[in-house]
Design a protein around this motif. Structure first.
Motif, PDB file in Angstrom:
ATOM      1  N   MET A   1       0.856  -1.197   0.000  1.00  0.00           N
ATOM      2  CA  MET A   1       0.000   0.000   0.000  1.00  0.00           C
ATOM      3  C   MET A   1       0.888   1.241   0.000  1.00  0.00           C
ATOM      4  N   PRO A   2       0.672   2.161  -0.946  1.00  0.00           N
ATOM      5  CA  PRO A   2       1.530   3.355  -1.041  1.00  0.00           C
ATOM      6  C   PRO A   2       1.363   4.256   0.176  1.00  0.00           C
ATOM      7  N   ILE A   3       2.419   5.034   0.412  1.00  0.00           N
ATOM      8  CA  ILE A   3       2.411   5.977   1.515  1.00  0.00           C
ATOM      9  C   ILE A   3       1.859   7.319   1.026  1.00  0.00           C
ATOM     10  N   ALA A   4       1.036   7.940   1.853  1.00  0.00           N
ATOM     11  CA  ALA A   4       0.599   9.316   1.607  1.00  0.00           C
ATOM     12  C   ALA A   4       1.283  10.193   2.646  1.00  0.00           C
ATOM     13  N   VAL A   5       1.582  11.417   2.266  1.00  0.00           N
ATOM     14  CA  VAL A   5       2.247  12.339   3.187  1.00  0.00           C
ATOM     15  C   VAL A   5       1.383  13.591   3.340  1.00  0.00           C
ATOM     16  N   LEU A   6       1.134  13.947   4.605  1.00  0.00           N
ATOM     17  CA  LEU A   6       0.443  15.188   4.915  1.00  0.00           C
ATOM     18  C   LEU A   6       1.460  16.167   5.478  1.00  0.00           C
ATOM     19  N   ALA A   7       1.465  17.376   4.949  1.00  0.00           N
ATOM     20  CA  ALA A   7       2.393  18.399   5.420  1.00  0.00           C
ATOM     21  C   ALA A   7       1.623  19.667   5.775  1.00  0.00           C
ATOM     22  N   ARG A   8       2.093  20.325   6.847  1.00  0.00           N
ATOM     23  CA  ARG A   8       1.458  21.582   7.241  1.00  0.00           C
ATOM     24  C   ARG A   8       2.492  22.497   7.869  1.00  0.00           C
ATOM     25  N   ALA A   9       2.560  23.717   7.351  1.00  0.00           N
ATOM     26  CA  ALA A   9       3.502  24.703   7.872  1.00  0.00           C
ATOM     27  C   ALA A   9       3.017  25.246   9.201  1.00  0.00           C
ATOM     28  N   GLU A  10       3.887  25.116  10.219  1.00  0.00           N
ATOM     29  CA  GLU A  10       3.566  25.655  11.529  1.00  0.00           C
ATOM     30  C   GLU A  10       4.555  26.760  11.854  1.00  0.00           C
ATOM     31  N   LYS A  11       4.654  27.171  13.081  1.00  0.00           N
ATOM     32  CA  LYS A  11       5.565  28.251  13.448  1.00  0.00           C
ATOM     33  C   LYS A  11       7.017  27.760  13.391  1.00  0.00           C
ATOM     34  N   GLY A  12       7.772  28.168  12.347  1.00  0.00           N
ATOM     35  CA  GLY A  12       9.204  27.864  12.252  1.00  0.00           C
ATOM     36  C   GLY A  12       9.529  26.505  11.700  1.00  0.00           C
ATOM     37  N   ARG A  13       8.545  25.621  11.512  1.00  0.00           N
ATOM     38  CA  ARG A  13       8.850  24.295  10.989  1.00  0.00           C
ATOM     39  C   ARG A  13       7.629  23.731  10.276  1.00  0.00           C
ATOM     40  N   VAL A  14       7.852  22.688   9.498  1.00  0.00           N
ATOM     41  CA  VAL A  14       6.784  22.050   8.731  1.00  0.00           C
ATOM     42  C   VAL A  14       6.524  20.672   9.323  1.00  0.00           C
TER      43      VAL A  14
ATOM     44  N   ARG B   1      12.835  21.648   9.183  1.00  0.00           N
ATOM     45  CA  ARG B   1      13.231  23.051   9.195  1.00  0.00           C
ATOM     46  C   ARG B   1      13.898  23.353   7.854  1.00  0.00           C
ATOM     47  N   LEU B   2      13.500  24.454   7.230  1.00  0.00           N
ATOM     48  CA  LEU B   2      14.044  24.851   5.930  1.00  0.00           C
ATOM     49  C   LEU B   2      15.082  25.964   6.115  1.00  0.00           C
ATOM     50  N   GLN B   3      15.964  26.031   5.117  1.00  0.00           N
ATOM     51  CA  GLN B   3      16.932  27.132   5.085  1.00  0.00           C
ATOM     52  C   GLN B   3      16.962  27.732   3.683  1.00  0.00           C
ATOM     53  N   ASP B   4      17.235  29.017   3.632  1.00  0.00           N
ATOM     54  CA  ASP B   4      17.331  29.693   2.341  1.00  0.00           C
ATOM     55  C   ASP B   4      18.718  29.451   1.737  1.00  0.00           C
ATOM     56  N   THR B   5      18.743  29.077   0.460  1.00  0.00           N
ATOM     57  CA  THR B   5      20.005  28.865  -0.272  1.00  0.00           C
ATOM     58  C   THR B   5      19.900  29.609  -1.594  1.00  0.00           C
ATOM     59  N   PRO B   6      21.031  29.783  -2.297  1.00  0.00           N
ATOM     60  CA  PRO B   6      20.969  30.439  -3.618  1.00  0.00           C
ATOM     61  C   PRO B   6      20.019  29.733  -4.578  1.00  0.00           C
ATOM     62  N   LYS B   7      19.777  28.413  -4.355  1.00  0.00           N
ATOM     63  CA  LYS B   7      18.877  27.667  -5.241  1.00  0.00           C
ATOM     64  C   LYS B   7      17.428  27.656  -4.736  1.00  0.00           C
TER      65      LYS B   7
ATOM     66  N   GLY C   1      -1.559  26.360   6.420  1.00  0.00           N
ATOM     67  CA  GLY C   1      -0.886  26.643   7.683  1.00  0.00           C
ATOM     68  C   GLY C   1      -0.310  28.043   7.652  1.00  0.00           C
ATOM     69  N   ASP C   2       0.861  28.217   8.271  1.00  0.00           N
ATOM     70  CA  ASP C   2       1.518  29.521   8.282  1.00  0.00           C
ATOM     71  C   ASP C   2       1.814  29.950   6.840  1.00  0.00           C
ATOM     72  N   PRO C   3       1.254  31.072   6.380  1.00  0.00           N
ATOM     73  CA  PRO C   3       1.345  31.431   4.951  1.00  0.00           C
ATOM     74  C   PRO C   3       2.771  31.566   4.422  1.00  0.00           C
ATOM     75  N   SER C   4       3.645  32.271   5.139  1.00  0.00           N
ATOM     76  CA  SER C   4       4.995  32.506   4.616  1.00  0.00           C
ATOM     77  C   SER C   4       5.807  31.222   4.568  1.00  0.00           C
ATOM     78  N   LEU C   5       5.733  30.412   5.635  1.00  0.00           N
ATOM     79  CA  LEU C   5       6.469  29.153   5.642  1.00  0.00           C
ATOM     80  C   LEU C   5       5.881  28.173   4.638  1.00  0.00           C
ATOM     81  N   GLU C   6       4.559  28.192   4.498  1.00  0.00           N
ATOM     82  CA  GLU C   6       3.911  27.321   3.510  1.00  0.00           C
ATOM     83  C   GLU C   6       4.399  27.645   2.106  1.00  0.00           C
TER      84      GLU C   6
END
Length: 812
Positions: free
Chosen positions: A1-14, A31-37, A75-80
């Motif tokens: 059975m395939p896996i489904a993933v639910l994601a939601r942006a919260e304060k500072g992390r997903v 936790r995400l970080q900004d990179t040139p890419k 979830g959190d608009p900017s992090l989302e």
């Protein structure tokens, strides 16, 4: 059975939740970080069964690529936005969804929100979570199963959890939330003009002075043969105009020479009202008289009413008229008999007497037209057949009726009652009448307590004196009180034109109301010509039970009553009641054939032969004729068992007062400090002075914990009434007997009822309601009359004379 993933942006992390088959495999935090890419994974922490560890960011990317579906919840608009940019950068397909945040907070299988979402705290949650939240609150408030189902249905209809929880907390009481249902009003399309009726000119002129056209039930009765002399059972809601049906037939028959009108009601208060109303026909040559069990206790001046049985209209209580029949006193030529509240046939204590009265009237006046009136009957067609009448069934309300349901804890009710009464009083109908309320509760104590707690309201119950009740009736009629608080026992009583009825309690004493009683009471809300609609509120207390309530809680009872079908009126009587009616019938019949006919006319009676044998064995009948003792018993409404008590007392040489107390004891005594005692001892002590909990207290060491004055009062009560030496003392009946004798002795010394009550209060800290005491003294007078006659028949002349002397002294 395939896996489904639910994601939601919260304060500072997903939040990352991998799911397989609806089961969460682990909980991840990215936790995400900004990179040139663009945004890229920085740290990925997972928690599985309490074991936390970090995975490489590449592991997250591989998980997302293998997923059968990726759902991104709002979830959190900017992090989302950053997370979506990350997914797009890796060309990972995804879909944005709206999900239930409650499900998400529980870290369980997510629930997409659709048209069935429920509003809660400014957002949306799924039905399952909303119902679970409601269930938790309902459990906290001890709601029963039926009440929980009702609240769940309300939630699914309203789809707003905040509203429904607010209703349970009494924060939100909007009418559209509390309303259970509405019984609409209907109007007759083709009204019948009074001018067109086949009536004597003087009666027609009289009616035209009141109205130009008839109400629907009146018109229907005429179409069913009212004016042609047909016997009718008229079943119609309160205030639909049933009384005029009986009046039209009765006055028409009188004016056309067929005889007088008998108008019978169950209560003295109703008879007094009806007497005033029917006295208006004196201008047509019809004098009204009244025949009721008027109190024999002299208290001063009483209103003078005509009691001449030769009058053209006789208003009476059931017992008042039946006493005439039982003693062979004629009523003259009777053309019409109207019996109001005929559903009283179902009442346990008085139903057999009404059944016997109807039979004796039908037998004695076979040419009379019989009109039976009732607001509520469960089996109207069957009852009509038993009464030998045609059915006029008009189940349409002339005024719409809203029924509202609010679950309320005891501590919340008074504030709620004040609010509802105030709101009703602030409204004025289109005809200019201000809203007024009837509040039904289950005890006289509650009547008085609530009347004191609700501004501009008055108590009204049988414990009050007659003139006090009449004053309340007048104040209500004049619109000078906003509410009357009364007991369910007076539901069939005096006519209060209220716009609103509130059930503070759904019990009568300690027994739940029947569907029939409930509908009788709620039918008093809304009066044609006064109000635009009637309003009914039920305020059941979740989890509240009564000893006689068959295990049901009040919130469950409320829904049973609201949804219940009316019980059938099928009277069934015990052996004593059957024997009383057969004996009364025997006093009217002149042959066995007539007695058999009377027996068949009496609804609810069983085998005649066995009853005759039992009455003959008791020396109340010989063949089919009452003995002298039997005639005395019938005239005084004595059961065979009560006859045995009197005969035994006379044989043992007991005094008349002792025998009277054997028949009738006064137990409506109340402990003034019951609540204070309960609070001091931290245990429930009944307010009824002769209750077992009070008897237990009198013989316990707990008395020493009370203040000296209170202890002294209770010890005085114990000394005077419980030291009898009986093996079962104080549960042997002697306290009740002793208190009753003390009351009668004080009365015989010339004390007024109010002075007797003061004596008990001063000596024992015990009080009674004046009306109850007057009723008891009146009952004793009647018992003494019965003892006097029985003693005379049995040759006990001294006891007969003693009974007569005591009767005069008790009367005052």
């Amino acid at each position: 059975m395939p896996i489904a993933v639910l994601a939601r942006a919260e304060k500072g992390r997903v939040l990352i939740l991998p799911l397989r088959g609806g089961v969460t495999l682990f909980e991840g935090h990215l936790r995400l970080q900004d990179t040139p890419k663009g945004p890229r994974p920085k740290k990925f922490l997972i928690n599985k069964d309490g074991d936390e560890r970090y995975l490489q960011p590449d592991d997250l990317v591989r998980l997302l690529r293998k997923a059968g579906a990726i759902y991104v919840a709002r979830g959190d608009p900017s992090l989302e936005a950053k997370f979506l940019e990350f997914l797009d950068g890796y060309q990972i397909p995804h879909r944005k969804v709206s999900i239930c945040h409650h499900c998400l907070s529980e870290k369980r299988s997510f629930t997409p929100l659709d048209g069935k979402a429920v509003r809660h705290k400014g957002g949306l949650i799924c039905e399952r979570c909303a119902l679970e939240e409601l269930q938790r609150e309902a459990d906290f408030r001890h709601l029963g199963r039926a009440a929980k189902v009702h609240m769940a249905r309300l939630l699914l209809r309203r789809r707003d959890l905040d509203e429904v929880l607010g209703l349970l907390a009494l924060d939100r009481l909007e009418a559209d939330l509390t309303k259970f249902d509405e019984i609409p009003a209907e109007r007759e399309e083709n009204p019948m003009a009074v001018e067109a009726l086949d009536l004597p000119p003087e009666l027609k002129s009289f009616l035209l002075g009141r109205t130009k056209s008839l109400l629907p039930v009146q018109a229907k009765a005429i179409r069913m043969g009212l004016l042609e002399g047909k016997n009718l059972l008229v079943v119609s809601a309160t205030a639909t105009g049933k009384s005029l049906v009986g009046e039209m037939a009765g006055i028409k028959n009188f004016l056309e020479g067929r005889g007088k009108l008998l108008f019978l009601v169950p209560l003295v208060a109703l008879a007094n009202q009806k007497y005033d109303q029917l006295s208006l026909y004196r201008d047509l040559g019809a004098r009204a008289a009244i025949r009721v069990g008027v109190s024999r206790i002299k208290l001063g001046k009483a209103k003078r009413m005509n009691q001449d049985l030769n009058s053209e209209i006789i208003v009476g209580t059931y017992e008042g008229i039946d006493q005439l029949l039982r003693t062979g006193r004629g009523l003259g030529r009777v053309g019409t008999v109207v019996i109001d509240e005929v559903h009283m046939l179902e009442e346990k204590e008085r139903g057999h007497r009404l059944s016997g009265l109807i039979a004796r009237l039908r037998f004695s006046y076979p040419a009379a037209q019989f009109i039976y009136l009732s607001a509520t009957v469960g089996n109207p067609a069957a009852l009509a057949a038993q009464l030998g009448s045609d059915l006029v069934d008009y189940q349409v309300r002339p005024v719409a009726l809203e029924r509202h349901l609010i679950f309320a804890e005891f501590r919340e009710k008074r504030g709620l009652l004040r609010r509802l009464v105030r709101e009703a009083a602030s409204k004025t109908s289109s005809t200019g009448y201000r809203g007024q309320t009837i509040i039904f509760t289950n005890s006289r104590k509650n009547c008085n307590s609530l009347a004191l707690a609700i501004p501009n309201s008055a108590a009204y119950h049988a414990g009050m004196q007659y003139d006090q009740r009449r004053k309340v009736e007048a104040l209500f009629a004049e619109g000078k009180v906003d509410a009357v608080v009364t007991t369910a026992a007076l539901a069939a009583g005096v006519d209060f034109p209220a716009s609103q009825v509130i059930f503070d309690s759904l019990a009568m004493g300690i027994e739940w109301l029947s569907v029939h009683e409930f509908n009788q009471m709620l039918g008093r809300a809304g009066r044609p010509g006064y109000h635009d609609r009637g309003i009914v509120y039920l305020l059941p207390e979740p989890g509240k039970k009564y000893q006689g309530g068959k295990g049901e809680a009040e919130d469950e009872v409320a829904l049973r009553l609201l949804r219940g079908a009316m019980e059938d009126v099928l009277p069934e009587y015990g052996e004593e009641e059957q024997l009383e009616e057969v004996l009364a019938n025997a006093g009217v019949a002149k042959s066995r054939e007539e007695l058999v006919r009377l027996h068949r006319l009496t609804i609810g009676l069983d085998d005649l032969g066995s009853s005759l044998a039992a009455l003959e064995e008791a020396d109340l009948l010989r063949g089919i004729s009452p003995t002298r003792i039997g005639r005395a018993a019938s005239a005084h409404f004595l059961t065979p068992e009560e006859v045995v008590v009197i005969r035994k007392g006379l044989a043992e040489g007991k005094g008349a007062l002792d025998i009277a107390v054997d028949l009738e004891r006064f137990d409506d005594l109340y402990l003034k400090a019951a609540e204070r005692i309960s609070a001091t001892l931290r245990m429930q002590v009944s307010s009824r002075a002769l209750h077992g909990s009070v008897m237990d207290l009198l013989s316990s060491e707990d008395l020493t914990k009370l203040d000296p004055k209170l202890r002294e009062e209770l010890l005085s009560f114990a000394k005077d009434f419980t030291r009898c030496g009986c093996r079962d003392s104080p549960y042997c009946g002697c306290p009740e007997r002793g208190a009753s004798l003390k009351i009668l002795e004080l009365r015989a010394e010339g004390m007024s009822p109010s002075r007797i009550i003061q004596e008990f209060t001063d000596s024992y800290g015990i009080y009674a309601y004046t009306g109850d005491l007057i009723n008891y003294l009146d009952a004793i007078v009647r018992r003494l009359e019965a003892i006097e006659e029985m003693a005379r028949v049995l040759g006990k002349k001294e006891t007969a004379a003693e009974a007569r002397r005591l009767r005069v002294r008790v009367e005052g």
